[in-house]
Design a protein around this motif. Structure first.
Motif, PDB file in Angstrom:
ATOM      1  N   VAL A 266     -12.190  30.367  18.563  1.00  0.00           N
ATOM      2  CA  VAL A 266     -13.227  30.688  17.581  1.00  0.00           C
ATOM      3  C   VAL A 266     -14.575  30.833  18.267  1.00  0.00           C
ATOM      4  O   VAL A 266     -15.353  31.760  17.983  1.00  0.00           O
ATOM      5  N   ARG A 267     -14.866  29.934  19.197  1.00  0.00           N
ATOM      6  CA  ARG A 267     -16.158  29.992  19.892  1.00  0.00           C
ATOM      7  C   ARG A 267     -16.293  31.276  20.707  1.00  0.00           C
ATOM      8  O   ARG A 267     -17.357  31.899  20.750  1.00  0.00           O
ATOM      9  N   ARG A 268     -15.201  31.706  21.345  1.00  0.00           N
ATOM     10  CA  ARG A 268     -15.269  32.884  22.225  1.00  0.00           C
ATOM     11  C   ARG A 268     -15.300  34.199  21.453  1.00  0.00           C
ATOM     12  O   ARG A 268     -15.871  35.178  21.913  1.00  0.00           O
ATOM     13  N   THR A 269     -14.663  34.246  20.284  1.00  0.00           N
ATOM     14  CA  THR A 269     -14.583  35.512  19.543  1.00  0.00           C
ATOM     15  C   THR A 269     -15.670  35.654  18.485  1.00  0.00           C
ATOM     16  O   THR A 269     -15.994  36.770  18.075  1.00  0.00           O
ATOM     17  N   GLY A 270     -16.242  34.537  18.029  1.00  0.00           N
ATOM     18  CA  GLY A 270     -17.263  34.613  16.982  1.00  0.00           C
ATOM     19  C   GLY A 270     -16.784  35.397  15.774  1.00  0.00           C
ATOM     20  O   GLY A 270     -17.420  36.368  15.349  1.00  0.00           O
ATOM     21  N   PRO A 271     -15.657  35.009  15.166  1.00  0.00           N
ATOM     22  CA  PRO A 271     -15.065  35.826  14.107  1.00  0.00           C
ATOM     23  C   PRO A 271     -15.803  35.748  12.782  1.00  0.00           C
ATOM     24  O   PRO A 271     -16.517  34.778  12.504  1.00  0.00           O
ATOM     25  N   ARG A 303     -28.115  31.906  13.102  1.00  0.00           N
ATOM     26  CA  ARG A 303     -26.818  31.257  13.350  1.00  0.00           C
ATOM     27  C   ARG A 303     -25.807  31.724  12.314  1.00  0.00           C
ATOM     28  O   ARG A 303     -26.143  31.999  11.156  1.00  0.00           O
ATOM     29  N   ARG A 304     -24.550  31.795  12.744  1.00  0.00           N
ATOM     30  CA  ARG A 304     -23.487  32.262  11.843  1.00  0.00           C
ATOM     31  C   ARG A 304     -22.333  31.272  11.850  1.00  0.00           C
ATOM     32  O   ARG A 304     -22.103  30.559  12.846  1.00  0.00           O
ATOM     33  N   ARG A 305     -21.616  31.248  10.755  1.00  0.00           N
ATOM     34  CA  ARG A 305     -20.403  30.437  10.626  1.00  0.00           C
ATOM     35  C   ARG A 305     -19.268  31.332  10.152  1.00  0.00           C
ATOM     36  O   ARG A 305     -19.497  32.305   9.421  1.00  0.00           O
ATOM     37  N   PRO A 306     -18.020  30.987  10.505  1.00  0.00           N
ATOM     38  CA  PRO A 306     -16.900  31.794  10.013  1.00  0.00           C
ATOM     39  C   PRO A 306     -16.500  31.371   8.606  1.00  0.00           C
ATOM     40  O   PRO A 306     -16.661  30.208   8.215  1.00  0.00           O
ATOM     41  N   ALA A 307     -15.986  32.318   7.856  1.00  0.00           N
ATOM     42  CA  ALA A 307     -15.336  31.978   6.587  1.00  0.00           C
ATOM     43  C   ALA A 307     -13.917  31.526   6.928  1.00  0.00           C
ATOM     44  O   ALA A 307     -13.193  32.231   7.625  1.00  0.00           O
ATOM     45  N   VAL A 308     -13.544  30.352   6.487  1.00  0.00           N
ATOM     46  CA  VAL A 308     -12.215  29.808   6.784  1.00  0.00           C
ATOM     47  C   VAL A 308     -11.340  29.917   5.541  1.00  0.00           C
ATOM     48  O   VAL A 308     -11.722  29.446   4.460  1.00  0.00           O
ATOM     49  N   LEU A 309     -10.163  30.547   5.707  1.00  0.00           N
ATOM     50  CA  LEU A 309      -9.200  30.675   4.615  1.00  0.00           C
ATOM     51  C   LEU A 309      -7.983  29.837   4.962  1.00  0.00           C
ATOM     52  O   LEU A 309      -7.411  29.967   6.053  1.00  0.00           O
ATOM     53  N   THR A 310      -7.592  28.948   4.060  1.00  0.00           N
ATOM     54  CA  THR A 310      -6.389  28.137   4.257  1.00  0.00           C
ATOM     55  C   THR A 310      -5.207  28.893   3.661  1.00  0.00           C
ATOM     56  O   THR A 310      -5.209  29.239   2.477  1.00  0.00           O
ATOM     57  N   LEU A 311      -4.208  29.164   4.484  1.00  0.00           N
ATOM     58  CA  LEU A 311      -3.092  30.033   4.116  1.00  0.00           C
ATOM     59  C   LEU A 311      -1.783  29.265   4.142  1.00  0.00           C
ATOM     60  O   LEU A 311      -1.558  28.435   5.025  1.00  0.00           O
ATOM     61  N   GLY A 312      -0.890  29.576   3.197  1.00  0.00           N
ATOM     62  CA  GLY A 312       0.445  29.002   3.205  1.00  0.00           C
ATOM     63  C   GLY A 312       0.626  27.877   2.211  1.00  0.00           C
ATOM     64  O   GLY A 312      -0.346  27.263   1.741  1.00  0.00           O
TER      65      GLY A 312
END
Length: 342
Positions: A266-271, A303-312
C-alpha cells in the motif's frame, strides 16, 4: 427429446455436431473426440463434410455423459454406451405396487441413469445440486466431473466472450464451483480432485480474459489481497479480471498476504482503494482493515488515504465502521470504479 426437438431433427436430417454439443453441455471438440476415440459417431453417414446426428445417436452420447458422471473412465463408459440399455430389462413391479428401491441395474452392474422424465432438473445428470442455472453451467459441471480440460477451457472462454466476465463468473463458474464444493464436503473427500481441477481452469480463464491495463495516475490504482491466513483467491481473481476489463489498474497480491507485506504494498503503490478478502470470520481482522484505512502518503497539506473495502463472507457480522462492504461482484465493481474516478 421433446416433440419440437424431434421435428427439428427430421426437418434438418439430424443435428449438427455443434447442436449436439450444446444439448449435452459439452464442447464440440469433446463430441468429435468421442467419435474418433470410441466410435460414438453417427450410425448413418450423409453426403458432404458435415455429419448429422439422429435421436438414437444423441441418446447414446447422453448415456456416455451419464456414465462418466458416475466416475467411470471414458473408455469404459463408451463401451457401455455403445452396447446400449439392457436388451431384456427385468420385469417391473405388478400394478399398484411400490416402485423398487434405487435405479435399475445396467450391464456389468453399472447403475443406469433414470428415465428422462424422472431426472431431477437441478442435478444436470451429475449428482450435483445446481438449481436453476444456465446451460453453460451444467456443461461446466459435467466437464469437471469428467476431468475434461478441453471442454472446460472452451465452455469458460465462450461464456466470457458471449456474456461478459461478470455474468460468466456469477452465473456459470460460481454455481458450478459451489455445487462441486458441496459434493466434496458430503462425499468424504471423494471429489476433491474435481474441485481442484475446476478451480485451476477457472483461474486460468479469468487471467486470460483480463486485458493488461497500463499504470494509472498516482492514486488511481486498486490493490487487492487476501488477508493473512486466507487462501481462497478465486472470487478476488474474478474481481481483479473484471476491474481490468473496465480499464481500472489493479495490483493483485493473491493469497494470505502477510501484514508487513500488505502495508509495504500500500505504501509503495499509493492506491485509491484497497480490497481485503476474507472467506472466513476467523481470518477477517478489523484492526488490520482499520490500520490500512489510516495509512497516509503525499506531501504535507495534500495527504491522502486509501478507501478500504472489506470483501467476502468473512466480514459478515464483523463490519468495520466507516468501511464499505460490497455484497456482490457487481457492487464491488461499482464501488471501486466510483473511488478511482472520483
Amino acid at each position: 427429446m421433446s416433440g419440437e426437438d424431434d421435428t427439428d431433427d427430421r426437418r434438418g436430417g439430424g443435428l449438427t455436431t455443434g447442436e449436439v454439443a450444446r444439448r449435452l453441455g459439452v464442447a464440440p471438440t469433446t463430441v468429435r473426440s468421442w467419435d474418433r476415440r470410441y466410435g460414438l459417431g453417427p450410425d448413418a453417414h450423409t453426403g458432404g463434410r458435415h455429419r448429422r446426428w439422429t435421436p438414437a445417436d444423441v441418446a447414446r452420447l447422453e448415456r456416455m455423459c451419464a456414465l462418466t458422471a458416475t466416475g467411470l473412465s471414458p473408455a469404459e463408459a463408451a463401451r457401455l454406451a455403445r452396447r446400449g440399455p439392457a436388451s431384456a430389462p427385468a420385469p417391473g413391479p405388478p400394478p399398484g405396487s411400490a416402485p423398487p428401491d434405487g435405479p435399475p441395474a445396467a450391464p456389468d452392474g453399472v447403475p443406469a441413469p433414470p428415465p428422462r422424465a424422472a431426472r431431477p432438473r437441478d442435478r444436470a445428470r451429475t449428482g450435483l445440486q445446481l438449481g436453476a442455472v444456465r446451460q453453460e453451467c451444467r456443461g461446466l459441471a459435467r466437464a469437471a466431473l469428467r476431468l475434461d480440460a478441453v471442454a472446460l477451457e472452451e465452455i469458460l472462454a465462450t461464456a466470457i466472450a458471449d456474456h461478459g466476465l461478470v455474468t460468466a463468473w456469477t452465473e456459470v463458474a460460481m454455481p458450478a464451483l459451489q455445487a462441486v464444493g458441496r459434493k466434496w464436503e458430503s462425499s468424504g473427500e471423494k471429489y476433491v480432485e474435481v474441485e481442484h481441477f475446476l478451480s485451476w481452469h477457472v483461474s486460468g480463464a479469468l487471467r486470460r480474459s483480463a486485458p493488461t491495463v497500463p499504470p494509472g495516475a498516482p492514486g488511481g490504482t486498486v490493490v487487492l489481497a487476501c488477508v493473512p491466513g486466507e487462501y481462497h483467491t478465486l472470487p478476488l481473481e474474478a474481481l481483479a479480471a473484471a476491474l481490468a476489463e473496465r480499464g481500472v489498474p489493479v495490483r493483485m497480491f493473491g493469497a494470505a498476504l502477510p501484514v508487513e507485506a500488505l502495508v509495504e504494498a500500500v505504501r509503495r503503490t499509493g492506491p485509491a482503494a484497497v480490497g481485503l478478502w476474507a472467506q472466513s470470520r476467523t481470518t477477517a481482522s478489523r484492526p488490520l482493515a482499520q490500520h490500512v484505512a489510516a495509512m497516509e502518503w503525499g506531501v504535507r497539506g495534500a495527504r491522502r488515504r486509501p478507501a478500504v473495502l472489506t470483501l467476502g463472507p468473512g466480514w459478515a457480522g464483523r463490519a468495520v465502521p466507516g468501511l464499505s462492504r460490497p455484497g456482490s461482484l457487481a457492487e464491488a465493481l461499482t464501488a471501486f470504479e466510483a473511488v478511482v474516478t472520483r
